[in-house]
Design an enzyme around this catalytic site. Structure first.
Site, mmCIF file in Angstrom:
data_model
loop_
_atom_site.group_PDB
_atom_site.id
_atom_site.type_symbol
_atom_site.label_atom_id
_atom_site.label_comp_id
_atom_site.label_asym_id
_atom_site.label_seq_id
_atom_site.Cartn_x
_atom_site.Cartn_y
_atom_site.Cartn_z
ATOM 1 N N LYS A 1 -10.953 -0.724 10.342
ATOM 2 C CA LYS A 1 -11.079 -1.964 9.577
ATOM 3 C C LYS A 1 -11.440 -3.156 10.462
ATOM 4 O O LYS A 1 -11.690 -4.252 9.957
ATOM 5 C CB LYS A 1 -9.785 -2.245 8.819
ATOM 6 N N CYS B 1 -4.733 2.410 -3.755
ATOM 7 C CA CYS B 1 -3.472 2.879 -3.167
ATOM 8 C C CYS B 1 -2.354 1.853 -3.342
ATOM 9 O O CYS B 1 -1.490 1.690 -2.474
ATOM 10 C CB CYS B 1 -3.640 3.231 -1.682
ATOM 11 N N GLN C 1 -4.759 -5.301 6.950
ATOM 12 C CA GLN C 1 -5.706 -6.251 6.374
ATOM 13 C C GLN C 1 -5.693 -7.610 7.047
ATOM 14 O O GLN C 1 -6.570 -8.432 6.784
ATOM 15 C CB GLN C 1 -5.409 -6.416 4.874
ATOM 16 N N HIS D 1 0.860 -1.188 0.000
ATOM 17 C CA HIS D 1 0.000 0.000 0.000
ATOM 18 C C HIS D 1 0.894 1.236 0.000
ATOM 19 O O HIS D 1 2.023 1.211 0.497
ATOM 20 C CB HIS D 1 -0.864 -0.040 1.262
ATOM 21 N N ASP E 1 2.819 -4.351 8.221
ATOM 22 C CA ASP E 1 1.562 -3.640 8.006
ATOM 23 C C ASP E 1 0.436 -4.654 8.155
ATOM 24 O O ASP E 1 0.206 -5.483 7.271
ATOM 25 C CB ASP E 1 1.569 -3.024 6.604
#
Length: 418
Positions: A238, A376, A215, A135, A212
């Site tokens: 999220k 992104c 997700q 991202h 990261d």
């Protein structure tokens, strides 16, 4: 407290319809007589009633600043704020709540690490290793750091299926590698990266790893101790939580060695015009009045998730993704982008001759909310020769019926532009 309408680990099967009852936004019509089918969860999930009610209670009964007041409201707010930190620590299996830093989201967490730890470990001539599926939030901060210190960016490529070229990792980890920054799950492809293998390989060469987890945190248990992640970041919005709140986890010895990210109130110990000293973890990184209410809401959100049966949720989400992949893949002129065998909750695809924005507009009028564009991840889509994709992304409350609504809408797209 979490609602009791959804199944727990004692329930034999997962009941998505019961779960949906906790999410009032899913019950609305977005146009006249057009109910919502929400398939944009990789961008932001909907919020359950317990989170909404917790925010309401905080503002009605506890609203005050934290850590500074001796009056009752300030003490209540502080207790709720720090209780949320403890909840997040349990959510990630962090060794100590002091290793949980509240941020505005994944993006700020990555910027915090790049601006502090990054400056400690990266210098002229060094390399920062990213992957081709990152991202922008896990690209641009490192580019800024590289430009400032004279380092370079190296990129681990992906295959046509959307898997990392793990065979290239050993040769890309060199004596000049200062750190690795990598997404746990791709927001565009849904690929679940072999994080343990990446971290083990990097650590064998003495290279720290920034993960990261924007997700992954919504879709699978995350154990930062088992991962041995040096840093792990994710966003509240999220994981059924509020916007504007996120989390940075870091290993204690690294956080303690890092300088503050910002200066101001609440991150100080003593201040004079001659010099200032700083508070300990985690407050050293939380300058100013924090996002108290949304941190409290995030605490409720992760408690809500921890009350769910992860195995049942994952099996349900995998079933919905498998069904969607079969149904969308069967539509004339569609191409699935990202076919790694190990993936979760994201289906990106294109029509051969229809722009994603056109498809997204038609789907919206059918009440189907998807994301269209580059998500992104412009470098990744450039690798596939695409300007963008249509992305349907799923959460535990999505069902086959939502997929059927998507497929019906896509047939209308095909008819209108075919």
């Amino acid at each position: 407290m979490p609602a009791t309408t959804h199944p727990t680990s004692e329930t034999a099967s997962f009941d998505a319809e019961a779960l949906r009852a906790d999410f009032p936004a899913l019950e609305q019509d977005v146009y006249e007589d057009t109910p919502l089918a929400y398939l944009d969860n990789a961008a932001s999930s909907q919020k359950p009633t317990p989170v909404i009610e917790r925010l309401d209670t905080f503002y009605r009964e506890e609203n005050s600043n934290v850590h500074r007041g001796v009056h009752r409201l300030s003490q209540d707010a502080t207790e709720s704020y720090e209780a949320a930190r403890e909840s997040v620590a349990r959510f990630l299996n962090a060794p100590d709540p002091d290793q949980i830093v509240f941020t505005r989201g994944t993006t700020e967490g990555l910027n915090l690490v790049s601006s502090t730890f990054g400056r400690m470990v990266a210098e002229e001539g060094d390399e920062i290793l990213l992957t081709e599926m990152e991202h922008h939030s896990n690209i641009v901060p490192w580019q800024m750091l590289a430009e400032q210190v004279g380092a370079s960016i190296e990129v681990l490529p992906v295959t046509d299926r959307g898997e990392l070229r793990m065979d290239l990792l050993p040769e890309m980890l060199t004596d000049d590698t200062a750190l690795v920054a990598i997404s746990h799950v791709s927001n565009t492809l849904g690929t679940i990266n072999p994080m343990e293998d990446v971290i083990d390989a990097a650590h064998a060469d003495g290279v720290p790893v920034v993960v990261d987890g924007a997700q992954s945190a919504p879709h699978m248990p995350v154990d930062v101790q088992a991962l041995d992640a040096d840093f792990f970041v994710f966003s509240g919005h999220k994981v059924f939580g509020p916007t504007g709140i996120g989390v940075l986890y870091g290993k204690r010895e690294l956080l303690e060695a890092m300088p503050p990210y910002q200066g101001g109130g609440d991150m100080i110990d003593q201040v004079s015009f001659e010099e200032s000293t700083y508070d300990g973890l985690p407050h050293k990184f939380e300058a100013g009045t924090p996002n108290i209410a949304d941190a409290v809401g995030l605490g409720t959100a992760v408690e809500y998730i921890m009350d769910m049966d992860w195995n049942a949720v994952r099996a349900h989400e995998d079933d919905v993704l498998r069904y969607a992949t079969e149904q969308v893949g069967g539509i004339e002129g569609t191409q699935i982008v990202g076919t790694a065998p190990d993936k979760t909750s994201v289906l990106s695809f294109v029509f051969d001759d229809i722009h994603p924005y056109d498809a997204g507009t038609v789907l919206d009028r059918e009440g189907v909310a998807v994301r269209t564009g580059h998500h992104c991840t412009q470098p990744l889509l450039k690798r596939y020769g695409l300007p963008g994709t249509i992305r349907a992304s799923f959460a535990a409350y999505n069902t086959h019926e939502d997929v059927d609504r998507l497929v019906d809408g896509l047939h209308k797209v095909r008819h209108m532009f075919g």
